[in-house]
Design an enzyme around this catalytic site. Sequence first.
Site, mmCIF file in Angstrom:
data_model
loop_
_atom_site.group_PDB
_atom_site.id
_atom_site.type_symbol
_atom_site.label_atom_id
_atom_site.label_comp_id
_atom_site.label_asym_id
_atom_site.label_seq_id
_atom_site.Cartn_x
_atom_site.Cartn_y
_atom_site.Cartn_z
ATOM 1 N N GLY A 40 0.821 -1.153 -0.116
ATOM 2 C CA GLY A 40 0.019 0.085 0.065
ATOM 3 C C GLY A 40 0.798 1.278 0.016
ATOM 4 O O GLY A 40 0.300 2.332 -0.676
ATOM 5 N N LEU A 70 -5.919 -5.159 -4.004
ATOM 6 C CA LEU A 70 -6.142 -4.096 -5.029
ATOM 7 C C LEU A 70 -7.047 -2.811 -4.430
ATOM 8 O O LEU A 70 -6.830 -1.727 -5.223
ATOM 9 C CB LEU A 70 -7.050 -4.555 -5.983
ATOM 10 C CG LEU A 70 -6.644 -6.150 -6.600
ATOM 11 C CD1 LEU A 70 -7.528 -6.490 -7.821
ATOM 12 C CD2 LEU A 70 -5.256 -5.708 -7.268
ATOM 13 N N GLN A 71 -7.517 -2.980 -3.189
ATOM 14 C CA GLN A 71 -8.327 -1.732 -2.618
ATOM 15 C C GLN A 71 -7.120 -0.664 -2.484
ATOM 16 O O GLN A 71 -7.483 0.620 -2.264
ATOM 17 C CB GLN A 71 -8.915 -2.338 -1.489
ATOM 18 C CG GLN A 71 -9.076 -1.385 -0.520
ATOM 19 C CD GLN A 71 -8.237 -1.437 0.964
ATOM 20 O OE1 GLN A 71 -7.209 -1.783 0.903
ATOM 21 N NE2 GLN A 71 -8.568 -0.730 1.986
ATOM 22 N N ARG A 72 -5.786 -0.821 -2.376
ATOM 23 C CA ARG A 72 -4.815 0.230 -1.937
ATOM 24 C C ARG A 72 -3.612 0.130 -2.746
ATOM 25 O O ARG A 72 -2.716 0.947 -2.691
ATOM 26 C CB ARG A 72 -4.406 0.113 -0.437
ATOM 27 C CG ARG A 72 -3.816 -1.114 0.100
ATOM 28 C CD ARG A 72 -3.803 -1.232 1.587
ATOM 29 N NE ARG A 72 -3.222 -2.804 1.933
ATOM 30 C CZ ARG A 72 -3.757 -3.671 1.949
ATOM 31 N NH1 ARG A 72 -5.023 -3.855 1.260
ATOM 32 N NH2 ARG A 72 -3.418 -4.889 2.192
ATOM 33 N N LYS A 85 4.521 -10.245 -6.533
ATOM 34 C CA LYS A 85 4.516 -8.636 -6.613
ATOM 35 C C LYS A 85 5.581 -7.904 -7.233
ATOM 36 O O LYS A 85 5.488 -6.962 -8.115
ATOM 37 C CB LYS A 85 4.283 -8.229 -5.175
ATOM 38 C CG LYS A 85 2.965 -8.436 -4.477
ATOM 39 C CD LYS A 85 2.765 -7.646 -3.230
ATOM 40 C CE LYS A 85 1.676 -7.858 -2.873
ATOM 41 N NZ LYS A 85 1.225 -7.351 -1.232
ATOM 42 N N ASP A 129 5.326 -4.099 6.477
ATOM 43 C CA ASP A 129 4.545 -3.992 7.575
ATOM 44 C C ASP A 129 4.985 -4.653 8.852
ATOM 45 O O ASP A 129 4.276 -4.988 9.616
ATOM 46 C CB ASP A 129 3.343 -4.023 7.114
ATOM 47 C CG ASP A 129 2.998 -5.626 6.694
ATOM 48 O OD1 ASP A 129 3.851 -6.354 6.662
ATOM 49 O OD2 ASP A 129 1.889 -5.844 6.179
ATOM 50 N N CYS A 172 18.948 6.347 14.214
ATOM 51 C CA CYS A 172 18.775 5.348 12.948
ATOM 52 C C CYS A 172 17.255 4.866 13.476
ATOM 53 O O CYS A 172 16.548 5.353 14.526
ATOM 54 C CB CYS A 172 19.373 4.060 13.113
ATOM 55 S SG CYS A 172 19.331 2.952 14.328
ATOM 56 N N CYS A 175 16.825 3.424 17.044
ATOM 57 C CA CYS A 175 16.687 4.286 17.954
ATOM 58 C C CYS A 175 15.183 4.708 18.205
ATOM 59 O O CYS A 175 14.959 4.943 19.528
ATOM 60 C CB CYS A 175 17.769 5.490 17.742
ATOM 61 S SG CYS A 175 19.360 5.341 17.440
ATOM 62 N N CYS A 189 -1.795 -4.919 8.594
ATOM 63 C CA CYS A 189 -3.271 -4.602 8.186
ATOM 64 C C CYS A 189 -4.175 -5.491 8.068
ATOM 65 O O CYS A 189 -5.399 -5.167 7.990
ATOM 66 C CB CYS A 189 -3.017 -3.283 6.832
ATOM 67 S SG CYS A 189 -2.370 -4.393 5.475
#
Length: 256
Positions: A40, A70-72, A85, A129, A172, A175, A189
């Site tokens: 996304g 496909l929604q995002r 992908k 994610d 970084c 941190c 998600c």
Amino acid sequence: MALSPARLDRFARHIVIPEVGGAGQAALAEKHVVIVGLGGIGSPALQYLAGAGIRRLTLVDDGDVELSNLQRQTIYTSRDIGHGKAVAARRWLANFDDALEVSLSDERIARDNAAGVIAGADLVLDGTDTFATRLAVSDACVAAAVPLLSAAVGRFQGQVGAFRGHLPGEPCYRCFVGDAFDAEDCDTCADDGMLGAMAGWVGTFAALHAVKVLLDGISSLGEPQWGRVNLMDGLAPALRSFAIAKDPACKACAIA
Ligand SMILES: [Zn+2]
């Protein structure tokens, strides 16, 4: 390297912006960006970075396109379902601008292969994610002295921050989030839900920020805000940023 007349035409709307200009566009045409995660965030980011004429893009994702993506995930269409992908993203890029160089990695990026995947990059944009992946990517960036643009989204909240923890006094990503998330245990998600356009806002914001990072010191497009996280609230809507301090005990960057 001078841009051809066709390339000058293609990027005309960039070149007339004083903050980019011909020098900025020519610089973008020499850059190599690694995009980790073609979901996304990575999908719209890839579209705008390709549109910006970044010469070389390395696409990293080990997943397949699913109907619920496909929604995002804006680069994929129904006919990509079931395809990798990274391969589908390369197909999108080839249709969009065949002058761009594309490399692929469809292995899951982790501690043991991250260094090889990001080698030689001018910037890594991480839109994955899971914290374990994000920390592995961040640690590899610190070790290789490659700047990292980290972007994340959940429901109506987004975060985008640029890090160069390899430099003294600069934090970084580790941190920022600490060591508690090295295990593969974060929210995704799939559990939380996500408004498609919210992911799009974060992805395009990340692309804008990436161009600032890539032109840092070349043109006057604006501050990369190194070591600051932009917090995006899609509901209010609102945007604020805060500074991250370098952790003197950070496992990744403290001795740098
Ligand atoms: Zn650190």
